[in-house]
Design a protein around this motif. Sequence first.
Motif, PDB file in Angstrom:
ATOM      1  N   ARG A   7     -25.540 -23.575 -11.908  1.00 34.82           N
ATOM      2  CA  ARG A   7     -24.640 -23.377 -13.038  1.00 34.82           C
ATOM      3  C   ARG A   7     -24.557 -21.919 -13.462  1.00 34.82           C
ATOM      4  O   ARG A   7     -23.471 -21.372 -13.646  1.00 34.82           O
ATOM      5  N   HIS A   8     -25.675 -21.265 -13.602  1.00 35.32           N
ATOM      6  CA  HIS A   8     -25.687 -19.897 -14.121  1.00 35.32           C
ATOM      7  C   HIS A   8     -25.108 -18.918 -13.104  1.00 35.32           C
ATOM      8  O   HIS A   8     -24.508 -17.911 -13.485  1.00 35.32           O
ATOM      9  N   PHE A   9     -25.288 -19.202 -11.808  1.00 33.21           N
ATOM     10  CA  PHE A   9     -24.656 -18.368 -10.792  1.00 33.21           C
ATOM     11  C   PHE A   9     -23.140 -18.495 -10.866  1.00 33.21           C
ATOM     12  O   PHE A   9     -22.417 -17.492 -10.778  1.00 33.21           O
ATOM     13  N   LEU A  10     -22.641 -19.703 -11.055  1.00 33.40           N
ATOM     14  CA  LEU A  10     -21.198 -19.923 -11.106  1.00 33.40           C
ATOM     15  C   LEU A  10     -20.573 -19.294 -12.348  1.00 33.40           C
ATOM     16  O   LEU A  10     -19.367 -18.990 -12.351  1.00 33.40           O
ATOM     17  N   ASP A  31     -20.494 -31.067 -11.189  1.00 29.58           N
ATOM     18  CA  ASP A  31     -21.414 -29.985 -11.561  1.00 29.58           C
ATOM     19  C   ASP A  31     -20.939 -28.620 -11.068  1.00 29.58           C
ATOM     20  O   ASP A  31     -21.149 -27.608 -11.743  1.00 29.58           O
ATOM     21  N   VAL A  32     -20.321 -28.585  -9.890  1.00 26.60           N
ATOM     22  CA  VAL A  32     -19.841 -27.315  -9.341  1.00 26.60           C
ATOM     23  C   VAL A  32     -18.449 -26.988  -9.873  1.00 26.60           C
ATOM     24  O   VAL A  32     -18.198 -25.900 -10.391  1.00 26.60           O
ATOM     25  N   GLY A  33     -17.537 -27.921  -9.754  1.00 22.14           N
ATOM     26  CA  GLY A  33     -16.145 -27.664 -10.125  1.00 22.14           C
ATOM     27  C   GLY A  33     -15.944 -27.296 -11.576  1.00 22.14           C
ATOM     28  O   GLY A  33     -15.055 -26.507 -11.903  1.00 22.14           O
ATOM     29  N   ILE A  34     -16.763 -27.852 -12.459  1.00 18.96           N
ATOM     30  CA  ILE A  34     -16.565 -27.613 -13.896  1.00 18.96           C
ATOM     31  C   ILE A  34     -16.801 -26.151 -14.263  1.00 18.96           C
ATOM     32  O   ILE A  34     -16.274 -25.663 -15.275  1.00 18.96           O
ATOM     33  N   HIS A  35     -17.580 -25.418 -13.449  1.00 24.78           N
ATOM     34  CA  HIS A  35     -17.861 -24.010 -13.734  1.00 24.78           C
ATOM     35  C   HIS A  35     -17.235 -23.073 -12.706  1.00 24.78           C
ATOM     36  O   HIS A  35     -17.409 -21.865 -12.801  1.00 24.78           O
ATOM     37  N   CYS A  36     -16.516 -23.591 -11.728  1.00 26.31           N
ATOM     38  CA  CYS A  36     -16.120 -22.784 -10.581  1.00 26.31           C
ATOM     39  C   CYS A  36     -14.899 -21.909 -10.813  1.00 26.31           C
ATOM     40  O   CYS A  36     -14.984 -20.685 -10.740  1.00 26.31           O
ATOM     41  N   LEU A  37     -13.755 -22.528 -11.091  1.00 26.91           N
ATOM     42  CA  LEU A  37     -12.483 -21.821 -11.009  1.00 26.91           C
ATOM     43  C   LEU A  37     -12.238 -20.896 -12.195  1.00 26.91           C
ATOM     44  O   LEU A  37     -12.441 -21.280 -13.353  1.00 26.91           O
ATOM     45  N   LYS A  38     -11.781 -19.681 -11.892  1.00 28.26           N
ATOM     46  CA  LYS A  38     -11.310 -18.764 -12.919  1.00 28.26           C
ATOM     47  C   LYS A  38      -9.843 -19.091 -13.208  1.00 28.26           C
ATOM     48  O   LYS A  38      -9.214 -19.868 -12.492  1.00 28.26           O
ATOM     49  N   GLU A  39      -9.280 -18.486 -14.248  1.00 25.32           N
ATOM     50  CA  GLU A  39      -7.931 -18.843 -14.681  1.00 25.32           C
ATOM     51  C   GLU A  39      -6.891 -18.615 -13.584  1.00 25.32           C
ATOM     52  O   GLU A  39      -6.026 -19.447 -13.352  1.00 25.32           O
TER      53      GLU A  39
END
Length: 1287
Positions: free
Chosen positions: A831-834, A972-980
């Motif tokens: 999470r913190h890396f993403l 868990d990954v997708g929720i923090h992955c994409l920028k605008e």
Amino acid sequence: FNLNAYYELLNRLYTVFKPLLRERFIEDLPKTVVCILSDREDCGLEAELTKAVFLELGKPLLTFLSSLRSQTCTPLSTDEETSSFFSAYLRTGQSMTAALSSFQQLFLNLMSSLSLSENLMNVGGGIMDGAVKYGLKFMAMLLELPMDYIRIALQFGIRVPYLDEQGTDLKQLILSAPHRVAREASNLQQLACNYNSWLESSAVDPVLVSLCSDNERVEFVRQVCSNVLLMRKLLSDRMNSWMYGYCANSSADPGYMVSQFCVYQQWLLQPEVPLDHYLFEFCMNLDGPRLTQLICEHTGFLMILISNPDNWPLMPNCTSAPPPPPLPHEDTLQLESCRYSEWHDVMQVTTDLLSQCILFDQSGFTRDVCSNKTFLDSLLQNAENAWLEGHCDSSLQFAPPEPTPSFNIAGWCDYQAWGERQVDDSVVGLCWQHDQLAFQKNVCCKALVFENLLENPKNQWEYFNMQLSSLRPVLSAAHISTVRLILRYYSRIMDTLSDEYLSTMVSVLLKIHLEADVDLFSELVPLLTAASPADIQALPSLQNNINRETINENLGSMTLAQQQAFGLWYSKVLPPSEIIRGHQSLIRDTGNLIAYLPFQNFQHLSPAQLGNIACLAEPEDLLLYKNTEAFSVIRGSVINCTHQGLRLPSHLLSNLFLNSSELRAPSSLSAERLTELAPVLPALGVTFLQSLTTSQLLDVLPVLNSVSFSSAQAKAIFKEVLDRNPNLSKRDFRLGTLGQGVSCKFLQKQFKDDPSPSSVRDFLAFLRQQPGLLHTSLKNCVIKELKEFAFFSELLEDFGAELALSMVSTIKKFSTKMMDTLRKMIIEDSRHFLLLSRAKQQLLVDKIAQRMSLQDMYTGVFTEEEFRSLGIMAPFVKDEVFIRVDRNFFIENLDFLKELCYSSSKMEIMARILEEPAVFPVQNWNQTTLSQVDRFLFFLPTSKLQEISQVLMTVGRIEKVFMSHRQWESGDVGIHCLKENEKEKIFDQQEFVLQFFLGFLRAPMVPTCEILHTTAPSVWTPNSLMNMPSSAFSTCLELIGQDPFLTSYQREEVLKRVKEMYGPVSSFSQSLIFQLGVIVTKMSLEELGALRLTERRSIATMGAVSSWNERQLALLFSNVLNSSRKSPSQLDSSTLVAMGYIVCGATTAEIKSFNNVEFKAVLWLGRLRLSCLEEQLLALVQLLIHPLAFGDMSSWGTDVFIEIGVLADIAMSALVKEQVEGISPLAISMISPQKFNVTFDSKKIAMLSYNQAIAVTKDQLDRLSQVQKSALAVVMNPWEDQPVNFR
């Protein structure tokens, strides 16, 4: 003239034709020409020679003619032209034509310059005219001949090559026609025109039907047109509707076809089934006289036909039709069920049967039923037929007079002239009454005439100017399609209708038509406020699928009597036994209706059920009980909800507790009361917590350390306790979730008192257990203090990913062992890396790869072992490394790869790999491939998406891909992955996939509410959204309003549909405004001023919009004051919170009059990028220094700066480190460049965190000195071993 040119021309013609004079050249010419036209490279030697012929044929002539006109004529064309053979060939003809025309003009000019007689001039001109004429004919033949060959080739089914990459073949382009699709095939046996098998198969391809009808006409007519069973089966597919006209014009027996398809009795018995336009045309062609007679003599039959607008152009003119016969004869159409003499058991005569007979046998019904009092009285014994008495009274009283023989309707109704002159409204009414069919055709279908008549307000009447005495019987007998038409236009004139008219109208619709079609309910919603309590109680039960949520949403706009009527209605399906058996979900399912249940039902609710009802209620509903004995009970119920673990809206809690008398003096609360209030304390804000005494806090710390406070609140509590008790240790303090409020001073003392590794590890474990993200100032303090310990390198594993990734400049100095530890921590907790910026992610992965001796991947294949060793970080290696990923590993592990996170550049690389011939070439995709590729589909460029077979991309398949991406995005990954920007890129591809592939469906796709949830409203075209049924559109309106990707045009169209359904914005209910979301941005200034903003949820919808301009903000702020009937000083904290961005619509004077205590709403306002002017922001800051708010600015700590957010409009110059640490990055970016330059010298800039530093804007940077810029660069570049980069 130069005769050598003619010799050269003939010589070249012989030269180019000689190689083509071989056997079978003419037979193969069509196929050769088609291959040439497709610009193929593999057509063979003869094709190349043929191509040369066509291109070279015109050159000698052009050379000769160009020499004649070069002195006087301009070039034929200067435009850039395409290089295809087909274009070149056609340009030859164009050039020849232009050259001949120019040559003709040149010749005439030369002749006129000579001294010749007029006769000789005429002769010369005639010769030239003839020469040019025959030259043009020759060129036309030359150009037309190949096209004739192509047509012949296509008709004989030569398989032709594709013309483009999208797969559009030449034959489809030339032979396609509306409703008919031609397709090539070498012979009909391959197409299997086996008509017997068509009856047995589940479905027959319409293309096959079309082709067989073209190529086997005689057999098709014999076996299809003459076979009623097969005809009906094929006609069930609307793509085959052309067969009506085809068979009608064939040699099939017309009498047989009429007897089978033109069954008018069935049309009457099934008025709800739409009549196919093609069937009507078929019957008019084969049975015109009889059908015309029925239309002109039978009103019910006429209504069925005109309910489909496509039938209007085919309607006959009944003006000159003879009057109906006095007695029925063998051709008269009658309803078997309307034989009144056979109605022996009157209790079996239903309302539907009465309505049907009134509709289709008006005069007979009046004569045989209404005029027969005995018979009528027997029918009225059935209570459901009570309406019949009113109908008969009206029918007998207003019976139409006998027509006057001398009356000439055509003389009055000269529709052709109505579009050019003013027509008396009495004449319009006369023609509508006596000539409805022609009126419909010549007025309603002619826009010019229609608009001209509507200029007279007296002509604006689609049932709405009908006499009240006639309304009930006429509306009762109306067809459901007519009812829907009435409802469509209701919103336009609703304000002009009397209450009595509305009441009558609603009564009929609810009692008669809703009973027949419960789907009508959603369209009746705008009329519910006009329904009588009696009509409401008589509504169908919930078993008929009436939308209970719709009723709940509209209860607020009804009178108390109507609300109680709905409660009585609902109680019929909610007996005491159901209430007793019901769980807590019963309250949630019932919604607002629960409040209006009769007391005998309400009293059966259990304490558990009632306890939760307060937690589910709207704050406005609960606040109605303020200053009553019940209010304390409500507060107690809400507190119980929080103790049960329910998360309640902060504005609900603050409204219930913030202004209560006992909370106005926090220091007087007992430990027991504070313990009870503990779950709601975060909603009361920092100032309330600061007002508690140290002893109070110490007494309740065991309870407080399990409450989720914000960082600012935790710091406020921690500061209050520590300032008064500096000798407290961590163990005495029992921090729990308050750990995020630990100050740096406390940390320093703890590490100094007990510097042992075990004590430090215990403290780090405690920080890792905090429920939220740690504040940057706390993380920096921990790292700085622990760096001083000799065993610092041994603590890395105890730091956790969040603290470890905050070390910034230290990471690049890690040993191989430490870097491997960090790698494992990131893989275990990604999470913190993403959450890092893309630049930080790539730099970090690069350093890990270098330290872990993974240098081979920089020069060779990116192996599976290397990829898996990096885990979540693998897609963040450099692009030149990622592109070399092992292809076997890639193909065999797509499921693993789909779970990872990809930046924009990596999405493009993934798409390129997928397109490779050795991986998954798009042209070869099948269902299995699509399942493997899954959400990676949205990585492909649009040019490649178009190559996917349309057959594969069904609605179900598209929906699955959307669902897969949605599932990943919420993981868990997708929720923090994409920028605008990456979200926007994915959205663009999703929109293209859906609209491109659904665009090939036979009928336009109208989305359901369910599919909008699976995909997204914004990926659908506005037309698709507008064509949704009213019920589905209404149900999904809130979802549509929450979609941030809706375009401006989509928002405009949605708002237009909403106004058509619910009327003008002034009539919008509070729940409707809440559902609109971003749609409100398309309202005009006048509409914004007309809104009623009386509830916090509707105010919050408007306050959530950040794009309002200055005029809109001022208008909305005034609207809130007017709607709530409050002055600025009377606005409470919850209203200020709801207003959001609208606060900037207040004048500086109005802001200064805000109540200081109520302005504790800054907890929310401080998170917004407010568009207030500087003087407005200063006025807001002045409110914060009030003693009842945060007090003097010099006493503000990190907690206060965190709390106030962007309102930290830095008006001071003596900032200390603790205060700087509390300023949010958003607040940094909003400081004016000049003020930032003055406030932040190089020392204060050095206090900034990395996230604060990157928030500095370009304008702010431009105002800084070189020393300040250098200080900023040091903060921004600790990750890089590069020269200073100011951005």
